[in-house]
Design an enzyme around this catalytic site. Structure first.
Site, PDB file in Angstrom:
ATOM      1  N   ASP A  80       0.554  -1.465   0.020  1.00 51.71           N
ATOM      2  CA  ASP A  80       0.048   0.213   0.019  1.00 51.71           C
ATOM      3  C   ASP A  80       0.926   1.133   0.237  1.00 51.71           C
ATOM      4  OD1 ASP A  80      -2.967   1.523   0.219  1.00 51.71           O
ATOM      5  OD2 ASP A  80      -2.373   1.403   2.128  1.00 51.71           O
ATOM      6  N   ASN A 228     -10.328  -0.185   0.608  1.00 53.31           N
ATOM      7  CA  ASN A 228      -9.213   0.102   1.246  1.00 53.31           C
ATOM      8  C   ASN A 228     -10.014   0.195   2.891  1.00 53.31           C
ATOM      9  OD1 ASN A 228      -8.042  -0.520  -0.796  1.00 53.31           O
ATOM     10  ND2 ASN A 228      -6.489   0.840  -0.210  1.00 53.31           N
TER      11      ASN A 228
HETATM   12  P1  13P Z   1      -9.333   3.441   6.135  1.00 54.63           P
HETATM   13  O1  13P Z   1      -8.375   3.820   7.895  1.00 54.63           O
HETATM   14  O2  13P Z   1      -9.906   4.763   5.967  1.00 54.63           O
HETATM   15  O3  13P Z   1      -9.970   2.783   6.718  1.00 54.63           O
HETATM   16  O4  13P Z   1      -7.771   3.345   4.928  1.00 54.63           O
HETATM   17  C1  13P Z   1      -7.464   2.497   4.800  1.00 54.63           C
HETATM   18  C2  13P Z   1      -6.594   2.632   3.610  1.00 54.63           C
HETATM   19  O5  13P Z   1      -7.628   3.523   2.253  1.00 54.63           O
HETATM   20  C3  13P Z   1      -5.932   1.830   3.370  1.00 54.63           C
HETATM   21  O6  13P Z   1      -4.899   2.341   2.109  1.00 54.63           O
END
Ligand code: 13P
Length: 287
Positions: A80, A228
């Site tokens: 990520d 996500n």
């Molecule tokens: P949140 O922490 O708001 O669920 O977002 C997660 C995310 O987008 C990881 O890339």
């Protein structure tokens, strides 16, 4: 079984649903996510953030990949938000099948250049690149409504960006923010449908914590195929630990029932699994 991110996301898009992508930091969070996926018999994506990879290194990434291989449902492993090409390549060599090459804080031209390099790198590992156009504000940025507006994905740039970079998936900024925000602005669904009309690759929605079922499903109906989620799952895990600490007190007696490491982890895993299950049902069971 270990799956390819783009295949999972493309298949979900064909079926008009999305794949849940959940951030993991440890083998226990991975277990919570995989148990939820296996109970629902749904594919899932395990995501590792840069801070986790820096902390856990190769052992954490490889453990996540092995957990995906052993799972009874298709599971992809994704890196990520990473702007470091060296780390992206390393994670591909350890078994990740995709990464978000994050040039969203750069100028358009610099973002194109970074993403293009990442796409070239990915092709030699049969891996794929998620790119991000527009900037996702987060709680750490002291987000304001004005800041969010200035950062949104410009639909007219999206087509040129995808054509110039060869990215396989595109993360959009339509008012979504990372983490919980006190007064999140409404999502700009008009913008999302304009972006979807400009590009023919799966769209990704970050920051799904706190968005709610209706918003998430509306985004999916407009072309989002990977959702996500991080903060809500992590918070559930941490809250369970905090509750356990209050119950057990400052000096756990590991000889007593319920006070040892595995007891604590069992409670934390169950709490995180419940939240993952809810999100997985939201993304896969469209009205
Ligand atoms: P949140 O922490 O708001 O669920 O977002 C997660 C995310 O987008 C990881 O890339």
């Amino acid at each position: 079984m270990l799956a390819n991110t783009l295949e999972l996301v493309s298949e979900a898009r064909r079926r008009g649903v999305a794949v849940g992508a959940f951030n993991t930091y440890s083998i226990e969070l991975t277990q919570a996510i995989l148990q939820a996926a296996e109970h629902l018999n749904q594919p899932v994506i395990l995501q590792l953030g840069v801070a986790s990879v820096k902390t856990g290194g190769e052992p954490l990434v490889r453990a996540t990949v092995v957990a995906a291989q052993r799972a009874h449902v298709p599971v992809a492993v994704h890196l990520d938000h990473c702007a470091d090409l060296g780390m992206i390549e390393q994670c591909f060599s350890w078994g990740c099948s995709s990464a978000l090459a994050d040039g969203s804080h750069l100028s358009f031209a610099e973002n194109v250049a970074l993403t293009r390099q990442a796409v070239a790198l990915a092709s030699s590992y049969h891996a794929t690149i998620e790119a991000e156009l527009g900037y996702l504000a987060g709680t750490e940025d002291g987000v304001t409504v004005e800041a969010v507006k200035a950062s949104l994905t410009q639909p007219e740039q999206a087509r040129a960006f995808v054509a110039a970079t060869g990215a396989s998936m595109l993360a959009v900024a339509i008012g979504n923010v990372h983490g919980f925000t006190p007064n999140p602005p409404p999502l700009d669904f008009e913008r999302l449908s304009q972006i979807a009309s400009q590009v023919d690759i799966p769209l990704i929605l970050h920051g799904a914590s706190g968005l709610g079922k209706e918003n998430v499903q509306r985004a999916i109906s407009l072309g989002v195929a990977k959702i996500n989620v991080n903060t809500e799952v992590r918070t559930a895990f941490l809250s369970a630990i905090a509750t356990w600490g209050l119950r057990v007190g400052p000096t756990p007696d590991v000889r007593r029932s319920g006070q040892d490491w595995l007891d604590l982890m069992r409670e934390a895993i169950a709490a995180a699994q419940m939240v993952v299950t809810e999100h997985m049902q939201t993304v896969a069971m469209m009205p």
